[in-house]
Write a protein that holds these residues in place. Structure first.
Motif, PDB file in Angstrom:
ATOM      1  N   THR A  36      31.454  34.494  35.068  1.00 11.45           N
ATOM      2  CA  THR A  36      32.818  33.975  34.989  1.00 11.45           C
ATOM      3  C   THR A  36      33.850  34.755  35.791  1.00 11.45           C
ATOM      4  N   SER A  37      33.511  35.975  36.213  1.00  9.67           N
ATOM      5  CA  SER A  37      34.453  36.871  36.878  1.00  9.67           C
ATOM      6  C   SER A  37      35.327  37.627  35.880  1.00  9.67           C
ATOM      7  N   THR A  38      34.930  37.632  34.609  1.00 10.17           N
ATOM      8  CA  THR A  38      35.611  38.467  33.617  1.00 10.17           C
ATOM      9  C   THR A  38      34.852  39.790  33.484  1.00 10.17           C
ATOM     10  N   PRO A  39      35.550  40.876  33.173  1.00  8.95           N
ATOM     11  CA  PRO A  39      34.884  42.179  33.128  1.00  8.95           C
ATOM     12  C   PRO A  39      33.696  42.234  32.181  1.00  8.95           C
ATOM     13  N   TYR A  40      33.864  41.757  30.942  1.00  8.04           N
ATOM     14  CA  TYR A  40      32.774  41.856  29.973  1.00  8.04           C
ATOM     15  C   TYR A  40      31.623  40.903  30.281  1.00  8.04           C
ATOM     16  N   THR A  75      28.046  30.016  40.833  1.00 13.99           N
ATOM     17  CA  THR A  75      28.759  28.972  41.570  1.00 13.99           C
ATOM     18  C   THR A  75      30.199  28.828  41.087  1.00 13.99           C
ATOM     19  N   LYS A  76      30.525  29.479  39.960  1.00  7.74           N
ATOM     20  CA  LYS A  76      31.927  29.512  39.517  1.00  7.74           C
ATOM     21  C   LYS A  76      32.813  30.244  40.515  1.00  7.74           C
ATOM     22  N   PRO A  91      33.052  36.847  40.757  1.00  4.70           N
ATOM     23  CA  PRO A  91      32.057  37.312  39.788  1.00  4.70           C
ATOM     24  C   PRO A  91      31.251  38.507  40.312  1.00  4.70           C
ATOM     25  N   PHE A  92      31.022  39.449  39.408  1.00  2.88           N
ATOM     26  CA  PHE A  92      30.203  40.639  39.645  1.00  2.88           C
ATOM     27  C   PHE A  92      30.846  41.652  40.583  1.00  2.88           C
ATOM     28  N   ASP A  93      32.050  41.364  41.067  1.00  5.20           N
ATOM     29  CA  ASP A  93      32.764  42.306  41.919  1.00  5.20           C
ATOM     30  C   ASP A  93      33.453  43.367  41.062  1.00  5.20           C
ATOM     31  N   LYS A  94      33.503  44.562  41.565  1.00  2.85           N
ATOM     32  CA  LYS A  94      34.088  45.682  40.827  1.00  2.85           C
ATOM     33  C   LYS A  94      35.546  45.425  40.459  1.00  2.85           C
TER      34      LYS A  94
END
Length: 412
Positions: free
Chosen positions: A304-308, A333-334, A220-223
């Motif tokens: 969630t680690s999804t782009p949007y 925590t996901k 999550p939040f990673d480019k």
């Protein structure tokens, strides 16, 4: 006058552990719950990874015959509920059964049961479909079986709002106790979606990460994030009216003080632009709690680690918290549990109250290259010790569902 509602028991089964405490300690340690899938043959699947519950034995909580008539998501719910009630030091009997209700949600219910019985239908004909097919499959059976197994005869209901399910369920149960329709509620979410059909469906709609690396697929939040990693489990709270809890000398983890729920009215799967629906839900929760944004110490993000999602959730937090957003601790925590869909709000609610109890914040792991559009403090990779009195927990789901809960350190 509305009643104050406190949390006096917790129970969890997650990819990080088969109890609430084991899951929490592994979350603080930054343990990765993602691994190669073992519950299904992934030969023909582009996605090979998931966050499975390990070494779960339903017979530790449920009679073997009864367990055979429950889908895996229901088994998780019953086990976690029994742990939450035991943690609350409550015995449900004829003296209190009608005052204790159950409100547990599931995003997609008994997918494993559905697939097994559908295969029977195709291969062997309709007469071979189990008479237990429907009651094992329907999402409300987690609530139904918890009620049956524990003898809770109060308000009995289910919320299905995709990935917001667990948070909406707790919020709805909170309202039940708040208005006096029950003294206590067993509430949260449960999910067991690691099946052939659901994996195919989520892959087809491009929701899942195609990254084959266990140590970077869920980030999550990673480019470089490219989708979520599916998980399973359950998270359950035992909540009760404050004066009732005090009268019986209950241990109080925290108080639920705010709940906000909104709809995007925008798209089947994509969040509303700029996270405006999510922002409205957060604002509603703050108003309900009678708190200013500056009072929140930590946000357990949907993350969630999804782009949007990650970009729009960041934008929503900025719009709600303004300058205070920069000083907020936020984590997903996901990154460790994977996305447990309808269970996620329940699991993360347990993490939220443990954060308040221990004054420790679980990290967002695998965060190596921060997206320039996600420029807040996501507690990267290592837990943080900090005074945490107030936690906001976010959950957003397909269909434009947004749900937020605020938990606060209990003060008499």
């Amino acid at each position: 006058m509305t009643k104050r509602v406190v949390i006096t028991g917790v129970g969890s089964i997650t990819p990080l552990g088969n109890t609430a405490e084991e899951s929490w300690q592994n979350a603080l340690a930054g343990k990765n719950g993602v691994a190669l899938l073992t519950r299904m043959d992934t030969t023909d699947y582009a996605v090979k990874l998931g966050a499975e519950v390990k070494d779960f034995d339903a017979s530790e909580f449920i009679d073997r015959k009864a367990a055979r008539h429950m889908d895996r998501f229901t088994q998780f719910a019953v086990a976690a509920a029994k742990m939450a009630v035991a943690d609350a030091n409550v015995t449900i009997d004829e003296t209190n059964a009608e005052d204790i209700g159950v409100w547990i949600g599931s995003g997609i219910g008994g997918m494993e049961t559905y697939e097994k019985e559908f295969e029977k239908l195709i291969k062997r004909g309709p007469s071979r479909v189990s008479p237990f097919f429907v009651p094992m499959m329907i999402p409300d059976m987690a609530t139904g079986q918890v009620s049956i197994q524990l003898g809770a005869k109060g308000v009995n209901s289910t919320t299905v709002t995709a990935c917001a399910t667990g948070t909406n369920s707790i919020g709805d149960a909170f309202r039940v106790v708040q208005r006096g329709d029950a003294v206590a509620m067993i509430t949260g979410g449960a999910e067991a979606p690691i099946t052939k059909m659901s994996m195919a469906g989520f892959t087809s709609n491009k929701a899942l990460s195609l990254n084959p690396d266990i140590d970077s697929a869920c980030r999550p939040f990673d480019k470089n994030r490219d989708g979520f990693v599916i998980g399973e489990g359950a998270g359950i709270l035992y909540i009760e009216e404050l004066e009732h809890a005090k009268a019986r000398g209950a241990n109080i983890y925290a108080e639920i003080v705010g709940y906000g729920s909104t709809g995007d009215a925008y798209h089947m799967t994509a969040p509303a632009p700029d996270g405006e629906g999510a922002a409205r839900a957060m604002k509603k929760a703050l108003v309900d709690a009678d708190l200013q944004p500056e009072a929140v110490d930590y946000i357990n993000a949907h993350g969630t680690s999804t782009p949007y999602n990650d970009e729009y959730e960041t934008m929503a937090i900025k719009s709600v918290f303004g300058d205070a957003a920069k000083s907020l601790a936020i984590s997903s925590t996901k990154s460790m549990t994977g996305h447990t869909l309808g269970a996620s709000g329940g699991i993360e609610a347990v993490f939220a109250v443990q954060t308040i109890r221990d004054n420790q914040i679980a990290p967002t792991i695998h965060l190596e290259e921060v997206d320039e559009k996600c420029d807040l403090d996501y507690v990267p990779n290592v837990k943080r010790e900090a005074e945490v009195k107030t936690v906001l927990s976010n959950s957003f789901g397909f269909g434009g569902h947004n749900a937020c809960l605020i938990f606060k350190q209990f003060e008499d």
